[in-house]
Motif scaffolding. Structure first.
Motif, PDB file in Angstrom:
ATOM      1  N   GLN A   3       0.645  28.470  34.495  1.00  0.00           N
ATOM      2  CA  GLN A   3       0.642  26.905  34.105  1.00  0.00           C
ATOM      3  C   GLN A   3       1.574  26.412  34.309  1.00  0.00           C
ATOM      4  OE1 GLN A   3      -1.067  29.652  31.795  1.00  0.00           O
ATOM      5  NE2 GLN A   3      -2.729  30.201  33.952  1.00  0.00           N
ATOM      6  N   LEU A   4       1.251  25.806  35.135  1.00  0.00           N
ATOM      7  CA  LEU A   4       2.228  24.439  35.394  1.00  0.00           C
ATOM      8  C   LEU A   4       1.442  22.955  34.579  1.00  0.00           C
ATOM      9  CD1 LEU A   4       3.348  25.369  38.836  1.00  0.00           C
ATOM     10  CD2 LEU A   4       4.068  25.616  36.707  1.00  0.00           C
ATOM     11  N   VAL A   5       2.584  22.356  34.394  1.00  0.00           N
ATOM     12  CA  VAL A   5       1.500  21.153  33.965  1.00  0.00           C
ATOM     13  C   VAL A   5       2.824  19.471  34.054  1.00  0.00           C
ATOM     14  CG1 VAL A   5       1.147  19.637  31.793  1.00  0.00           C
ATOM     15  CG2 VAL A   5       0.383  22.123  32.245  1.00  0.00           C
ATOM     16  N   GLU A   6       2.618  19.135  35.066  1.00  0.00           N
ATOM     17  CA  GLU A   6       3.979  17.614  35.416  1.00  0.00           C
ATOM     18  C   GLU A   6       3.497  17.139  34.301  1.00  0.00           C
ATOM     19  OE1 GLU A   6       1.736  19.116  39.176  1.00  0.00           O
ATOM     20  OE2 GLU A   6       0.754  18.991  37.069  1.00  0.00           O
ATOM     21  N   SER A   7       4.706  15.580  33.848  1.00  0.00           N
ATOM     22  CA  SER A   7       4.698  15.019  32.980  1.00  0.00           C
ATOM     23  C   SER A   7       5.087  13.827  33.837  1.00  0.00           C
ATOM     24  CB  SER A   7       4.821  15.153  31.862  1.00  0.00           C
ATOM     25  OG  SER A   7       6.242  15.627  31.693  1.00  0.00           O
ATOM     26  N   GLY A   8       5.697  12.938  33.276  1.00  0.00           N
ATOM     27  CA  GLY A   8       6.351  11.522  33.345  1.00  0.00           C
ATOM     28  C   GLY A   8       6.244  10.447  34.728  1.00  0.00           C
ATOM     29  N   GLY A   9       5.008  10.810  35.449  1.00  0.00           N
ATOM     30  CA  GLY A   9       5.180   9.450  36.517  1.00  0.00           C
ATOM     31  C   GLY A   9       4.491   8.510  35.683  1.00  0.00           C
ATOM     32  N   GLY A  16      14.147   1.268  41.921  1.00  0.00           N
ATOM     33  CA  GLY A  16      13.800   1.959  39.876  1.00  0.00           C
ATOM     34  C   GLY A  16      14.113   3.459  40.123  1.00  0.00           C
ATOM     35  N   SER A  17      14.021   3.797  38.878  1.00  0.00           N
ATOM     36  CA  SER A  17      13.945   5.606  38.689  1.00  0.00           C
ATOM     37  C   SER A  17      12.902   6.106  37.726  1.00  0.00           C
ATOM     38  CB  SER A  17      15.410   5.556  37.786  1.00  0.00           C
ATOM     39  OG  SER A  17      16.548   5.682  39.330  1.00  0.00           O
ATOM     40  N   LEU A  18      12.223   7.668  38.721  1.00  0.00           N
ATOM     41  CA  LEU A  18      11.688   8.515  37.031  1.00  0.00           C
ATOM     42  C   LEU A  18      12.129   9.909  37.420  1.00  0.00           C
ATOM     43  CD1 LEU A  18       7.892   6.753  38.603  1.00  0.00           C
ATOM     44  CD2 LEU A  18       9.256   6.380  35.706  1.00  0.00           C
ATOM     45  N   ARG A  19      11.501  10.096  36.079  1.00  0.00           N
ATOM     46  CA  ARG A  19      12.602  12.000  35.757  1.00  0.00           C
ATOM     47  C   ARG A  19      10.867  12.613  35.762  1.00  0.00           C
ATOM     48  NH1 ARG A  19      15.862  14.884  31.734  1.00  0.00           N
ATOM     49  NH2 ARG A  19      16.585  16.916  32.857  1.00  0.00           N
ATOM     50  N   LEU A  20      10.159  13.081  36.585  1.00  0.00           N
ATOM     51  CA  LEU A  20       9.125  13.868  36.444  1.00  0.00           C
ATOM     52  C   LEU A  20       9.627  15.291  35.983  1.00  0.00           C
ATOM     53  CD1 LEU A  20       7.258  13.286  39.551  1.00  0.00           C
ATOM     54  CD2 LEU A  20       7.900  11.990  37.410  1.00  0.00           C
ATOM     55  N   SER A  21       8.717  15.470  34.946  1.00  0.00           N
ATOM     56  CA  SER A  21       9.041  17.189  34.377  1.00  0.00           C
ATOM     57  C   SER A  21       7.252  18.017  34.757  1.00  0.00           C
ATOM     58  CB  SER A  21       9.310  17.632  33.142  1.00  0.00           C
ATOM     59  OG  SER A  21      10.118  16.449  32.142  1.00  0.00           O
ATOM     60  N   CYS A  22       7.885  19.560  34.818  1.00  0.00           N
ATOM     61  CA  CYS A  22       6.949  20.681  34.703  1.00  0.00           C
ATOM     62  C   CYS A  22       7.275  21.855  33.972  1.00  0.00           C
ATOM     63  CB  CYS A  22       6.601  20.450  36.518  1.00  0.00           C
ATOM     64  SG  CYS A  22       5.447  21.902  36.803  1.00  0.00           S
ATOM     65  N   GLN A 118      -1.699  19.897  37.220  1.00  0.00           N
ATOM     66  CA  GLN A 118      -2.405  19.421  38.074  1.00  0.00           C
ATOM     67  C   GLN A 118      -1.953  17.871  39.035  1.00  0.00           C
ATOM     68  OE1 GLN A 118      -1.126  19.116  35.058  1.00  0.00           O
ATOM     69  NE2 GLN A 118      -1.225  17.227  34.526  1.00  0.00           N
ATOM     70  N   GLY A 119      -1.136  17.765  38.747  1.00  0.00           N
ATOM     71  CA  GLY A 119      -0.552  16.166  39.376  1.00  0.00           C
ATOM     72  C   GLY A 119      -0.443  15.500  38.177  1.00  0.00           C
ATOM     73  N   THR A 120       0.777  14.181  38.870  1.00  0.00           N
ATOM     74  CA  THR A 120       0.706  12.790  37.716  1.00  0.00           C
ATOM     75  C   THR A 120       1.406  11.655  38.997  1.00  0.00           C
ATOM     76  OG1 THR A 120       2.353  11.968  35.828  1.00  0.00           O
ATOM     77  CG2 THR A 120       3.599  13.101  37.343  1.00  0.00           C
ATOM     78  N   GLN A 121       1.576  11.072  38.429  1.00  0.00           N
ATOM     79  CA  GLN A 121       0.697   9.491  39.223  1.00  0.00           C
ATOM     80  C   GLN A 121       2.542   9.013  39.122  1.00  0.00           C
ATOM     81  OE1 GLN A 121      -2.081   8.652  41.436  1.00  0.00           O
ATOM     82  NE2 GLN A 121      -0.353   6.449  41.880  1.00  0.00           N
ATOM     83  N   VAL A 122       2.587   8.556  39.971  1.00  0.00           N
ATOM     84  CA  VAL A 122       3.937   7.805  40.832  1.00  0.00           C
ATOM     85  C   VAL A 122       3.748   6.538  41.191  1.00  0.00           C
ATOM     86  CG1 VAL A 122       6.322   7.319  41.551  1.00  0.00           C
ATOM     87  CG2 VAL A 122       5.132   9.876  40.470  1.00  0.00           C
ATOM     88  N   THR A 123       3.750   5.514  40.935  1.00  0.00           N
ATOM     89  CA  THR A 123       2.920   4.487  41.998  1.00  0.00           C
ATOM     90  C   THR A 123       4.514   2.983  41.551  1.00  0.00           C
ATOM     91  OG1 THR A 123       1.155   4.315  40.734  1.00  0.00           O
ATOM     92  CG2 THR A 123       2.046   2.153  41.454  1.00  0.00           C
ATOM     93  N   VAL A 124       4.961   2.664  42.425  1.00  0.00           N
ATOM     94  CA  VAL A 124       6.218   2.105  43.013  1.00  0.00           C
ATOM     95  C   VAL A 124       6.147   0.413  43.706  1.00  0.00           C
ATOM     96  CG1 VAL A 124       8.425   1.742  44.236  1.00  0.00           C
ATOM     97  CG2 VAL A 124       7.843   3.814  43.632  1.00  0.00           C
ATOM     98  N   SER A 125       6.333  -0.403  42.582  1.00  0.00           N
ATOM     99  CA  SER A 125       5.417  -1.732  43.237  1.00  0.00           C
ATOM    100  C   SER A 125       6.543  -2.129  44.934  1.00  0.00           C
ATOM    101  CB  SER A 125       4.668  -2.842  42.140  1.00  0.00           C
ATOM    102  OG  SER A 125       6.468  -2.715  40.759  1.00  0.00           O
ATOM    103  N   SER A 126       6.596  -3.195  44.973  1.00  0.00           N
ATOM    104  CA  SER A 126       7.599  -4.027  45.951  1.00  0.00           C
ATOM    105  C   SER A 126       8.037  -5.192  45.599  1.00  0.00           C
ATOM    106  CB  SER A 126       6.544  -4.456  47.866  1.00  0.00           C
ATOM    107  OG  SER A 126       5.920  -4.800  46.776  1.00  0.00           O
TER     108      SER A 126
END
Length: 126
Positions: A3-9, A16-22, A118-126
């Motif tokens: 089973q996999l659970v993402e986070s960090g979005g 900018g930067s983001l770090r996703l974890s699973c 289940q996925g994690t949302q990443v939104t990059v604004s311009s």
């Protein structure tokens, strides 16, 4: 089975930067090849990055090469995706996936990764 659970979005500005974890359940995490895929609104899911069981080999889509880094910590049952220099076109839902295929070449095909978070949302604004 794993089973996999993402986070960090989240929401970040261009550049900018983001770090996703699973985080993976179970005691066989090191037996899985791990991948990150993403799906932008109205588009098909696409491959982003993959990492071998030991972490010694990685592969990236051309669109993220040089900006994203995939890594794993088998002791913590976790795979990461460090995303730098983010662009608006990086916006989407990011999924981690696990596969047990035995070929030496890392796969970019979602069909070879039967286990998904289940996925994690990443939104990059311009």
């Amino acid at each position: 089975q794993v089973q996999l659970v993402e986070s960090g979005g989240g929401l970040v500005q261009t550049g900018g930067s983001l770090r996703l974890s699973c985080a993976a359940s179970g005691r066989t995490f090191s037996s899985y090849v791990m991948g990150w895929f993403r799906q932008a609104p109205g588009k098909e899911r696409e491959f982003a990055a993959a990492i071998s069981r030991s972490g010694g080999s990685t592969y990236y889509a051309d669109s993220v090469k040089g900006r994203f880094t995939i890594s794993r910590d088998n002791a913590k049952n976790t795979v990461y995706l460090q995303m730098n220099s983010l662009k608006p076109e990086d916006t989407g839902v990011y999924y981690c996936a696990a596969g047990r295929y035995t070929r030496n070449v890392l796969s970019t095909s979602a069909f070879e990764y039967p286990y998904w978070g289940q996925g994690t949302q990443v939104t990059v604004s311009s």
